[in-house]
Write a protein that holds these residues in place. Structure first.
Motif, PDB file in Angstrom:
ATOM      1  N   ASN A 128      43.445  39.336  49.292  1.00  0.00           N
ATOM      2  CA  ASN A 128      42.226  38.860  48.621  1.00  0.00           C
ATOM      3  C   ASN A 128      42.173  37.359  48.397  1.00  0.00           C
ATOM      4  O   ASN A 128      41.093  36.798  48.244  1.00  0.00           O
ATOM      5  N   LYS A 129      43.324  36.705  48.368  1.00  0.00           N
ATOM      6  CA  LYS A 129      43.323  35.289  47.963  1.00  0.00           C
ATOM      7  C   LYS A 129      43.642  34.326  49.101  1.00  0.00           C
ATOM      8  O   LYS A 129      43.381  33.133  48.983  1.00  0.00           O
ATOM      9  N   GLU A 130      44.262  34.814  50.178  1.00  0.00           N
ATOM     10  CA  GLU A 130      44.678  33.874  51.223  1.00  0.00           C
ATOM     11  C   GLU A 130      43.513  33.573  52.167  1.00  0.00           C
ATOM     12  O   GLU A 130      42.788  34.479  52.572  1.00  0.00           O
TER      13      GLU A 130
ATOM     14  N   ARG B 126      35.100  47.429  35.644  1.00  0.00           N
ATOM     15  CA  ARG B 126      35.420  46.637  36.841  1.00  0.00           C
ATOM     16  C   ARG B 126      36.886  46.239  36.802  1.00  0.00           C
ATOM     17  O   ARG B 126      37.526  46.296  35.736  1.00  0.00           O
ATOM     18  N   LYS B 127      37.376  45.798  37.965  1.00  0.00           N
ATOM     19  CA  LYS B 127      38.772  45.360  38.031  1.00  0.00           C
ATOM     20  C   LYS B 127      38.831  43.905  37.615  1.00  0.00           C
ATOM     21  O   LYS B 127      38.551  43.000  38.417  1.00  0.00           O
ATOM     22  N   MET B 128      39.165  43.692  36.366  1.00  0.00           N
ATOM     23  CA  MET B 128      39.164  42.327  35.833  1.00  0.00           C
ATOM     24  C   MET B 128      40.057  42.266  34.600  1.00  0.00           C
ATOM     25  O   MET B 128      40.009  43.180  33.768  1.00  0.00           O
ATOM     26  N   VAL B 129      40.886  41.251  34.509  1.00  0.00           N
ATOM     27  CA  VAL B 129      41.654  40.996  33.280  1.00  0.00           C
ATOM     28  C   VAL B 129      41.364  39.558  32.851  1.00  0.00           C
ATOM     29  O   VAL B 129      40.939  38.757  33.697  1.00  0.00           O
ATOM     30  N   PRO B 130      41.552  39.187  31.595  1.00  0.00           N
ATOM     31  CA  PRO B 130      42.144  39.979  30.527  1.00  0.00           C
ATOM     32  C   PRO B 130      41.171  41.017  29.955  1.00  0.00           C
ATOM     33  O   PRO B 130      39.963  40.840  30.013  1.00  0.00           O
ATOM     34  N   ILE B 131      41.790  42.073  29.375  1.00  0.00           N
ATOM     35  CA  ILE B 131      41.032  43.072  28.614  1.00  0.00           C
ATOM     36  C   ILE B 131      41.742  43.237  27.267  1.00  0.00           C
ATOM     37  O   ILE B 131      42.969  43.414  27.218  1.00  0.00           O
TER      38      ILE B 131
ATOM     39  N   LEU C 199      49.466  46.305  37.254  1.00  0.00           N
ATOM     40  CA  LEU C 199      49.752  45.999  38.658  1.00  0.00           C
ATOM     41  C   LEU C 199      48.500  45.422  39.300  1.00  0.00           C
ATOM     42  O   LEU C 199      47.372  45.848  39.006  1.00  0.00           O
ATOM     43  N   ASN C 200      48.703  44.459  40.189  1.00  0.00           N
ATOM     44  CA  ASN C 200      47.557  43.743  40.761  1.00  0.00           C
ATOM     45  C   ASN C 200      46.645  44.620  41.619  1.00  0.00           C
ATOM     46  O   ASN C 200      45.475  44.294  41.821  1.00  0.00           O
ATOM     47  N   ASP C 201      47.177  45.737  42.118  1.00  0.00           N
ATOM     48  CA  ASP C 201      46.325  46.624  42.918  1.00  0.00           C
ATOM     49  C   ASP C 201      45.886  47.872  42.139  1.00  0.00           C
ATOM     50  O   ASP C 201      45.387  48.834  42.739  1.00  0.00           O
TER      51      ASP C 201
ATOM     52  N   VAL D 196      46.852  42.131  30.988  1.00  0.00           N
ATOM     53  CA  VAL D 196      46.831  40.845  31.714  1.00  0.00           C
ATOM     54  C   VAL D 196      47.484  40.962  33.088  1.00  0.00           C
ATOM     55  O   VAL D 196      48.135  41.970  33.406  1.00  0.00           O
ATOM     56  N   TYR D 197      47.335  39.878  33.870  1.00  0.00           N
ATOM     57  CA  TYR D 197      48.281  39.515  34.922  1.00  0.00           C
ATOM     58  C   TYR D 197      48.951  38.236  34.416  1.00  0.00           C
ATOM     59  O   TYR D 197      48.257  37.348  33.901  1.00  0.00           O
ATOM     60  N   GLU D 198      50.254  38.103  34.611  1.00  0.00           N
ATOM     61  CA  GLU D 198      50.930  36.928  34.053  1.00  0.00           C
ATOM     62  C   GLU D 198      50.509  35.630  34.720  1.00  0.00           C
ATOM     63  O   GLU D 198      50.604  34.562  34.121  1.00  0.00           O
ATOM     64  N   HIS D 199      50.077  35.703  35.986  1.00  0.00           N
ATOM     65  CA  HIS D 199      49.699  34.454  36.658  1.00  0.00           C
ATOM     66  C   HIS D 199      48.297  33.995  36.255  1.00  0.00           C
ATOM     67  O   HIS D 199      47.921  32.860  36.529  1.00  0.00           O
ATOM     68  N   CYS D 200      47.532  34.847  35.629  1.00  0.00           N
ATOM     69  CA  CYS D 200      46.082  34.649  35.465  1.00  0.00           C
ATOM     70  C   CYS D 200      45.782  33.635  34.351  1.00  0.00           C
ATOM     71  O   CYS D 200      46.111  33.868  33.186  1.00  0.00           O
ATOM     72  N   PRO D 201      45.139  32.517  34.694  1.00  0.00           N
ATOM     73  CA  PRO D 201      44.871  31.493  33.672  1.00  0.00           C
ATOM     74  C   PRO D 201      43.917  31.975  32.577  1.00  0.00           C
ATOM     75  O   PRO D 201      44.024  31.546  31.429  1.00  0.00           O
ATOM     76  N   PHE D 202      43.007  32.891  32.910  1.00  0.00           N
ATOM     77  CA  PHE D 202      42.103  33.426  31.882  1.00  0.00           C
ATOM     78  C   PHE D 202      42.893  34.266  30.875  1.00  0.00           C
ATOM     79  O   PHE D 202      42.565  34.307  29.689  1.00  0.00           O
ATOM     80  N   CYS D 203      43.931  34.931  31.378  1.00  0.00           N
ATOM     81  CA  CYS D 203      44.788  35.733  30.492  1.00  0.00           C
ATOM     82  C   CYS D 203      45.611  34.834  29.578  1.00  0.00           C
ATOM     83  O   CYS D 203      45.869  35.181  28.414  1.00  0.00           O
TER      84      CYS D 203
ATOM     85  N   ALA E  53      50.730  42.659  48.200  1.00  0.00           N
ATOM     86  CA  ALA E  53      49.898  42.613  49.414  1.00  0.00           C
ATOM     87  C   ALA E  53      48.416  42.509  49.051  1.00  0.00           C
ATOM     88  O   ALA E  53      47.648  41.810  49.721  1.00  0.00           O
ATOM     89  N   TYR E  54      48.017  43.168  47.990  1.00  0.00           N
ATOM     90  CA  TYR E  54      46.612  43.130  47.538  1.00  0.00           C
ATOM     91  C   TYR E  54      46.202  41.691  47.214  1.00  0.00           C
ATOM     92  O   TYR E  54      45.119  41.225  47.570  1.00  0.00           O
ATOM     93  N   PHE E  55      47.100  40.984  46.550  1.00  0.00           N
ATOM     94  CA  PHE E  55      46.820  39.587  46.177  1.00  0.00           C
ATOM     95  C   PHE E  55      46.665  38.730  47.432  1.00  0.00           C
ATOM     96  O   PHE E  55      45.712  37.958  47.559  1.00  0.00           O
TER      97      PHE E  55
ATOM     98  N   PRO F 165      36.268  42.695  27.674  1.00  0.00           N
ATOM     99  CA  PRO F 165      36.700  41.750  28.703  1.00  0.00           C
ATOM    100  C   PRO F 165      36.295  40.320  28.303  1.00  0.00           C
ATOM    101  O   PRO F 165      35.771  40.123  27.211  1.00  0.00           O
ATOM    102  N   GLU F 166      36.506  39.378  29.177  1.00  0.00           N
ATOM    103  CA  GLU F 166      36.082  37.968  29.052  1.00  0.00           C
ATOM    104  C   GLU F 166      36.984  37.183  28.092  1.00  0.00           C
ATOM    105  O   GLU F 166      36.900  37.328  26.860  1.00  0.00           O
ATOM    106  N   SER F 167      37.782  36.314  28.686  1.00  0.00           N
ATOM    107  CA  SER F 167      38.788  35.573  27.916  1.00  0.00           C
ATOM    108  C   SER F 167      38.221  34.853  26.698  1.00  0.00           C
ATOM    109  O   SER F 167      38.756  34.973  25.590  1.00  0.00           O
ATOM    110  N   LEU F 168      37.136  34.116  26.882  1.00  0.00           N
ATOM    111  CA  LEU F 168      36.663  33.304  25.751  1.00  0.00           C
ATOM    112  C   LEU F 168      35.978  34.146  24.684  1.00  0.00           C
ATOM    113  O   LEU F 168      35.973  33.778  23.507  1.00  0.00           O
TER     114      LEU F 168
END
Ligand SMILES: N[C@@H](CCC(=O)N[C@@H](CS)C(=O)NCC(=O)O)C(=O)O
Length: 214
Positions: free
Chosen positions: A124-126, A46-51, A33-35, A6-13, A119-121, A60-63
């Motif tokens: 990509n997000k700002e 692919r770069k995607m969590v949760p796994i 790590l996010n990067d 996971v990433y802890e901030h990630c709502p899908f996680c 920095a990666y976040f 993959p895929e939360s649901l």
């Protein structure tokens, strides 16, 4: 033991983590790590969590993860969904994540343990037209845009431990979103919303972010 990446901030996680707590199933929680592109790509292409990993198989895929774990033994997500809950979640999403992302970007999450991961976040997000620093300075907009939505939610909650009275996928979606809300400091949670988010936090074993809210 199964592992959830996971990433802890990630709502899908958060959604994927919830089902393990609700069913009392032990698992390893690993924060990437996010990067770190290579680890998730090696697992699911692919770069995607949760796994979710069990016995060398990756999913993959939360649901899909929630459905797989809920199908082990006796399911707990047996209640029906209500369209009003999905509508509230969808109306809330853009205002919430506008406030959530700048706060996540500066929060002490383990996925941002290195400078390059944080920095990666940011990269990509700002949105350069609306810098995170400008959003963080404007607490009035944060509270004015989110508090009325939280007030509306009160009428939708039918039981302290299940938005529709019986646990359902609506609880997976709603608690994950309320978990994201909890990074915004100073919001007002009316009685039923406060009881619901605390009850689900306890039942799932997932702490809210109030202690690090910004
Ligand atoms: N449909 C996926 C979406 C998962 C997703 O969007 N995860 C985000 C983190 S919140 C992600 O890994 N994005 C790639 C990145 O951050 O680089 C699911 O439900 O699991």
């Amino acid at each position: 033991m199964p592992t959830l990446y996971v990433y802890e901030h990630c709502p899908f996680c958060i959604k994927a983590r919830m089902i393990f707590g609700l069913k009392n199933i032990p698992f390893h929680l690993v924060t990437l790590l996010n990067d770190d592109v290579d680890t998730p790509t090696a697992m699911v292409g692919r770069k995607m969590v949760p796994i979710f990993e069990r016995d060398g198989q990756y999913m993959p895929e939360s649901l899909d993860i929630v459905a797989r774990i809920d199908a082990d033994g006796t399911p707990v997500l047996t209640g029906a969904r209500r369209p009003e809950v999905a509508q509230w979640l969808s109306r809330t999403g853009s205002a919430l994540y506008r406030q959530f992302l700048p706060r996540a970007a500066v929060a002490p999450f383990p996925e941002f343990a290195t400078t390059s991961a944080r920095a990666y976040f940011l990269t990509n997000k700002e949105n350069p037209d609306l810098p995170f620093s400008a959003i963080l300075k404007d607490r009035k907009t944060a509270l004015d845009s989110l508090n009325p939505l939280l007030a509306e939610l009160d009428a939708l909650i039918q039981a302290p431990d299940a938005v529709n009275g019986t646990l359902s996928y609506d609880d997976i979606d709603l608690f994950a979103q309320l978990h994201s809300f909890s990074i915004v400091r100073g919001l007002t949670y009316t009685g039923k919303v406060e009881t619901y988010r605390q009850t689900l936090s306890k039942r799932t074993g997932i702490p809210l972010l109030d202690a690090i809210a910004i």
